[in-house]
Design a protein around this motif. Structure first.
Motif, PDB file in Angstrom:
ATOM      1  N   ALA A 341      16.316 102.599 116.723  1.00 51.76           N
ATOM      2  CA  ALA A 341      15.875 101.538 115.808  1.00 51.76           C
ATOM      3  C   ALA A 341      16.981 101.042 114.893  1.00 51.76           C
ATOM      4  O   ALA A 341      17.014  99.861 114.536  1.00 51.76           O
ATOM      5  N   VAL A 342      17.899 101.955 114.480  1.00 56.76           N
ATOM      6  CA  VAL A 342      18.989 101.590 113.565  1.00 56.76           C
ATOM      7  C   VAL A 342      20.205 102.453 113.903  1.00 56.76           C
ATOM      8  O   VAL A 342      20.069 103.538 114.481  1.00 56.76           O
ATOM      9  N   PRO A 343      21.413 102.026 113.530  1.00 55.70           N
ATOM     10  CA  PRO A 343      22.591 102.880 113.707  1.00 55.70           C
ATOM     11  C   PRO A 343      22.400 104.194 112.954  1.00 55.70           C
ATOM     12  O   PRO A 343      22.069 104.193 111.761  1.00 55.70           O
ATOM     13  N   THR A 344      22.615 105.306 113.641  1.00 52.22           N
ATOM     14  CA  THR A 344      22.235 106.612 113.102  1.00 52.22           C
ATOM     15  C   THR A 344      23.338 107.637 113.290  1.00 52.22           C
ATOM     16  O   THR A 344      24.003 107.666 114.334  1.00 52.22           O
ATOM     17  N   LEU A 345      23.504 108.492 112.288  1.00 52.92           N
ATOM     18  CA  LEU A 345      24.353 109.674 112.401  1.00 52.92           C
ATOM     19  C   LEU A 345      23.465 110.902 112.283  1.00 52.92           C
ATOM     20  O   LEU A 345      22.783 111.090 111.273  1.00 52.92           O
ATOM     21  N   HIS A 346      23.451 111.733 113.331  1.00 54.13           N
ATOM     22  CA  HIS A 346      22.749 113.019 113.303  1.00 54.13           C
ATOM     23  C   HIS A 346      23.794 114.079 113.630  1.00 54.13           C
ATOM     24  O   HIS A 346      24.050 114.380 114.790  1.00 54.13           O
ATOM     25  N   SER A 347      24.438 114.592 112.593  1.00 54.66           N
ATOM     26  CA  SER A 347      25.537 115.523 112.785  1.00 54.66           C
ATOM     27  C   SER A 347      25.046 116.964 112.709  1.00 54.66           C
ATOM     28  O   SER A 347      23.895 117.222 112.345  1.00 54.66           O
ATOM     29  N   MET A 348      25.941 117.901 113.045  1.00 58.33           N
ATOM     30  CA  MET A 348      25.639 119.317 112.904  1.00 58.33           C
ATOM     31  C   MET A 348      26.787 119.997 112.172  1.00 58.33           C
ATOM     32  O   MET A 348      27.960 119.726 112.444  1.00 58.33           O
ATOM     33  N   PHE A 349      26.424 120.877 111.228  1.00 56.87           N
ATOM     34  CA  PHE A 349      27.430 121.631 110.480  1.00 56.87           C
ATOM     35  C   PHE A 349      27.163 123.123 110.649  1.00 56.87           C
ATOM     36  O   PHE A 349      26.018 123.562 110.760  1.00 56.87           O
ATOM     37  N   ALA A 350      28.243 123.888 110.689  1.00 55.48           N
ATOM     38  CA  ALA A 350      28.125 125.322 110.934  1.00 55.48           C
ATOM     39  C   ALA A 350      27.826 126.070 109.635  1.00 55.48           C
ATOM     40  O   ALA A 350      28.337 125.721 108.574  1.00 55.48           O
ATOM     41  N   ILE A 351      26.992 127.096 109.748  1.00 57.32           N
ATOM     42  CA  ILE A 351      26.750 128.012 108.640  1.00 57.32           C
ATOM     43  C   ILE A 351      27.113 129.423 109.099  1.00 57.32           C
ATOM     44  O   ILE A 351      27.070 129.721 110.301  1.00 57.32           O
ATOM     45  N   PRO A 352      27.489 130.294 108.185  1.00 58.36           N
ATOM     46  CA  PRO A 352      27.791 131.672 108.580  1.00 58.36           C
ATOM     47  C   PRO A 352      26.538 132.360 109.116  1.00 58.36           C
ATOM     48  O   PRO A 352      25.485 132.345 108.480  1.00 58.36           O
ATOM     49  N   CYS A 353      26.661 132.944 110.286  1.00 53.65           N
ATOM     50  CA  CYS A 353      25.536 133.678 110.879  1.00 53.65           C
ATOM     51  C   CYS A 353      26.083 134.699 111.871  1.00 53.65           C
ATOM     52  O   CYS A 353      27.232 134.591 112.319  1.00 53.65           O
ATOM     53  N   PRO A 354      25.273 135.685 112.255  1.00 45.10           N
ATOM     54  CA  PRO A 354      25.749 136.721 113.173  1.00 45.10           C
ATOM     55  C   PRO A 354      26.155 136.135 114.523  1.00 45.10           C
ATOM     56  O   PRO A 354      25.625 135.104 114.956  1.00 45.10           O
ATOM     57  N   GLU A 355      27.071 136.801 115.185  1.00 47.02           N
ATOM     58  CA  GLU A 355      27.494 136.362 116.515  1.00 47.02           C
ATOM     59  C   GLU A 355      26.291 136.352 117.463  1.00 47.02           C
ATOM     60  O   GLU A 355      25.499 137.298 117.480  1.00 47.02           O
ATOM     61  N   GLY A 356      26.152 135.280 118.197  1.00 45.25           N
ATOM     62  CA  GLY A 356      25.024 135.149 119.120  1.00 45.25           C
ATOM     63  C   GLY A 356      23.794 134.526 118.500  1.00 45.25           C
ATOM     64  O   GLY A 356      22.818 134.241 119.205  1.00 45.25           O
ATOM     65  N   SER A 357      23.817 134.305 117.193  1.00 41.83           N
ATOM     66  CA  SER A 357      22.666 133.689 116.536  1.00 41.83           C
ATOM     67  C   SER A 357      22.622 132.204 116.857  1.00 41.83           C
ATOM     68  O   SER A 357      23.652 131.545 116.983  1.00 41.83           O
ATOM     69  N   PHE A 358      21.411 131.674 116.975  1.00 39.93           N
ATOM     70  CA  PHE A 358      21.220 130.267 117.307  1.00 39.93           C
ATOM     71  C   PHE A 358      19.878 129.829 116.725  1.00 39.93           C
ATOM     72  O   PHE A 358      18.992 130.663 116.513  1.00 39.93           O
ATOM     73  N   PRO A 359      19.722 128.531 116.436  1.00 37.86           N
ATOM     74  CA  PRO A 359      18.435 128.076 115.903  1.00 37.86           C
ATOM     75  C   PRO A 359      17.252 128.530 116.755  1.00 37.86           C
ATOM     76  O   PRO A 359      17.358 128.683 117.965  1.00 37.86           O
ATOM     77  N   HIS A 360      16.127 128.735 116.104  1.00 35.54           N
ATOM     78  CA  HIS A 360      14.865 129.209 116.691  1.00 35.54           C
ATOM     79  C   HIS A 360      14.923 130.705 116.995  1.00 35.54           C
ATOM     80  O   HIS A 360      14.189 131.201 117.851  1.00 35.54           O
ATOM     81  N   HIS A 361      15.778 131.418 116.266  1.00 33.87           N
ATOM     82  CA  HIS A 361      15.831 132.877 116.364  1.00 33.87           C
ATOM     83  C   HIS A 361      15.743 133.447 114.949  1.00 33.87           C
ATOM     84  O   HIS A 361      16.277 132.857 114.007  1.00 33.87           O
ATOM     85  N   PRO A 362      15.067 134.577 114.774  1.00 27.97           N
ATOM     86  CA  PRO A 362      14.908 135.131 113.425  1.00 27.97           C
ATOM     87  C   PRO A 362      16.215 135.345 112.674  1.00 27.97           C
ATOM     88  O   PRO A 362      16.263 135.216 111.448  1.00 27.97           O
ATOM     89  N   THR A 363      17.299 135.684 113.377  1.00 29.31           N
ATOM     90  CA  THR A 363      18.569 135.892 112.687  1.00 29.31           C
ATOM     91  C   THR A 363      19.070 134.590 112.066  1.00 29.31           C
ATOM     92  O   THR A 363      19.735 134.615 111.018  1.00 29.31           O
ATOM     93  N   PHE A 364      18.758 133.457 112.683  1.00 34.90           N
ATOM     94  CA  PHE A 364      19.188 132.184 112.114  1.00 34.90           C
ATOM     95  C   PHE A 364      18.349 131.845 110.886  1.00 34.90           C
ATOM     96  O   PHE A 364      18.852 131.243 109.929  1.00 34.90           O
ATOM     97  N   ALA A 365      17.088 132.234 110.901  1.00 37.59           N
ATOM     98  CA  ALA A 365      16.243 132.023 109.717  1.00 37.59           C
ATOM     99  C   ALA A 365      16.823 132.762 108.521  1.00 37.59           C
ATOM    100  O   ALA A 365      16.884 132.231 107.404  1.00 37.59           O
ATOM    101  N   ALA A 366      17.252 133.996 108.727  1.00 35.94           N
ATOM    102  CA  ALA A 366      17.846 134.766 107.634  1.00 35.94           C
ATOM    103  C   ALA A 366      19.125 134.104 107.135  1.00 35.94           C
ATOM    104  O   ALA A 366      19.361 133.996 105.927  1.00 35.94           O
ATOM    105  N   SER A 367      19.943 133.627 108.062  1.00 37.44           N
ATOM    106  CA  SER A 367      21.209 132.992 107.685  1.00 37.44           C
ATOM    107  C   SER A 367      20.980 131.698 106.917  1.00 37.44           C
ATOM    108  O   SER A 367      21.753 131.358 106.008  1.00 37.44           O
ATOM    109  N   ALA A 368      19.926 130.974 107.259  1.00 38.32           N
ATOM    110  CA  ALA A 368      19.655 129.687 106.617  1.00 38.32           C
ATOM    111  C   ALA A 368      19.279 129.838 105.148  1.00 38.32           C
ATOM    112  O   ALA A 368      19.320 128.858 104.396  1.00 38.32           O
ATOM    113  N   GLY A 369      18.934 131.052 104.723  1.00 38.41           N
ATOM    114  CA  GLY A 369      18.544 131.265 103.343  1.00 38.41           C
ATOM    115  C   GLY A 369      19.649 131.797 102.444  1.00 38.41           C
ATOM    116  O   GLY A 369      19.412 132.059 101.271  1.00 38.41           O
ATOM    117  N   THR A 370      20.862 131.930 102.978  1.00 36.87           N
ATOM    118  CA  THR A 370      21.946 132.541 102.204  1.00 36.87           C
ATOM    119  C   THR A 370      22.641 131.533 101.286  1.00 36.87           C
ATOM    120  O   THR A 370      22.577 130.316 101.500  1.00 36.87           O
TER     121      THR A 370
END
Length: 413
Positions: A341-370
């Motif tokens: 509908a309009v020119p859009t930027l949907h970027s991604m930025f890294a946050i510190p999280c355990p190796e192997g962690s990825f969105p939709h995993h409990p370890t990522f939920a913990a990292s998102a609150g730091t």
């Protein structure tokens, strides 16, 4: 028309942003922590909605709550005329694993970007309008599509947002702090109901028509189909209503499927193949079937100008953001619908999280609150604000971004 004084340099704008956000740093962290600590599902984000609105009002803004007929959406606009820059704030969570997609960070970065850009707008007396839009139900429910249909983006010229993710190497395969432009799959939902006929499973099973058999046949057919789909395509489903007893031939089952493909053309073709599996199962078992298609999330229309501009500004904040990642991330987002509908930027930025962690995993939920993740979200908000500043004050850059979008935008029909 841009009326920014030419004497304002990027460094001066950044310094003003830093000063403005430092004044509300404690409140921003408290807001982020509150959203993270109170995860809410799609269209149930009442606490997050109220908390963000209360915070904005405490900063002197006028907020429209329950905006555009969506109970957990809101809208806040600064300015009265000129180009309109939109920031999307997501804040829904996932069942059982909370903010395992880090939408508390999306909300934080967009709120920070809105505060920063409105500060620049007032400090340097520039024109333009800035919109912070609360966009619920990204995980399930397509909140942005509902808002699009209700006119929330009707006057938007540029839409900006950012999503947290794992380390750059895990995200894009190379050491970095994120990616400005990412491609994601188009997705559609299929809601499937099989209708059969009850009978006693022990006494007269031949008189029944087994809706569970139909569902199992459909599942097996789709599972076989998965071997012959493209590497970036996905099919996954859930059984929503199945028999609770074994001694009755079941007359009804219900299931829910998500189909993903990198393009709308590929999605249409894959859906046809999935439907054939489902309809074939109905034929084999003698059931009738009802298939409802809904919940379209389009792929993302990348904008080179927005990607390069964001990457450049984040570099000045000491973050290496690659302009674009050419491999499709096989998740989906309703921000794709906005990009049509309009020119859009949907970027991604890294946050510190355990190796192997990825969105939709409990370890990522913990990292998102730091605290560390919060720092990255606010820093990303500063970069988004600088992109918005460029789009408000640099006519040539805005026209380039708009022309690129017009040249690339396919039809979602």
């Amino acid at each position: 028309m841009a009326i920014i004084p030419v004497t304002v340099s990027p460094k001066e704008a950044q310094a003003a942003i830093d000063e403005a956000l430092e004044k509300v740093s404690t409140q921003l962290r408290e807001l982020n922590q509150f959203i993270w600590s109170n995860p809410e599902l799609a269209y149930e984000e009442h606490k997050a909605h109220d908390a963000i609105c209360n915070f904005l009002e405490s900063q002197g803004f006028t907020v429209t709550r329950h905006a555009y007929g969506v109970d957990t959406s809101f809208e806040c606009i600064s300015g009265t005329e000129g180009r309109l820059i939109n920031f999307n704030a997501e804040y829904d969570a996932l069942p059982d694993i909370g903010h395992a997609c880090g939408h508390n960070l999306i909300a934080t970065s967009s709120v920070a970007a809105f505060l920063a850009l409105t500060h620049l707008q007032k400090k340097f007396n520039t024109g333009g309008r800035i919109q912070l839009l609360g966009t619920p139900a990204e995980e399930n429910g397509g909140g942005k599509e509902k808002l699009l249909n209700a006119g929330a983006y009707k006057e938007v010229d540029i839409s900006l947002m950012a999503h947290g993710g794992p380390s750059g190497k895990a995200l894009v395969g190379t050491p970095c702090d994120g990616a400005a432009g990412i491609m994601m799959n188009a997705r559609k939902e299929l809601h499937v109901e099989f209708f059969g006929k009850n009978a006693h499973a022990g006494g007269n099973p031949w008189d029944g028509v087994n809706a569970l058999d139909a569902l199992v046949q459909a599942y097996n057919g789709i599972s076989t189909l998965r071997q012959q789909i493209l590497p970036d395509e996905r099919i996954h489903g859930a059984f929503l209503d199945v028999p609770k007893v074994a001694n009755v031939i079941p007359a009804y089952t219900k299931s829910y499927w998500q189909i993903r493909s990198p393009t709308l053309t590929g999605l249409k073709s894959l859906i046809a193949r999935v439907r054939a599996c489902i309809e074939g199962a109905a034929v084999i078992t003698g059931c009738t079937v009802k298939i409802v298609e809904e919940g379209l999330y389009t792929d993302i229309v990348l904008n080179e100008t927005l990607c390069d501009t964001f990457s450049g500004h984040m570099s000045s904040y000491g973050r290496k953001i690659v302009p674009r990642h050419d491999k499709v991330l096989t998740g989906s987002t309703d921000a794709g619908n906005v990009s049509y509908a309009v020119p859009t930027l949907h970027s991604m930025f890294a946050i510190p999280c355990p190796e192997g962690s990825f969105p939709h995993h409990p370890t990522f939920a913990a990292s998102a609150g730091t605290d560390e993740a919060h720092v990255e979200a606010v820093l990303t908000g500063k970069g988004l604000a600088m992109v918005g500043w460029d789009m408000l004050t640099n006519d040539a850059l805005f026209e380039t971004a708009k022309s690129q979008w017009e040249g690339l935008k396919p039809s979602a029909a």
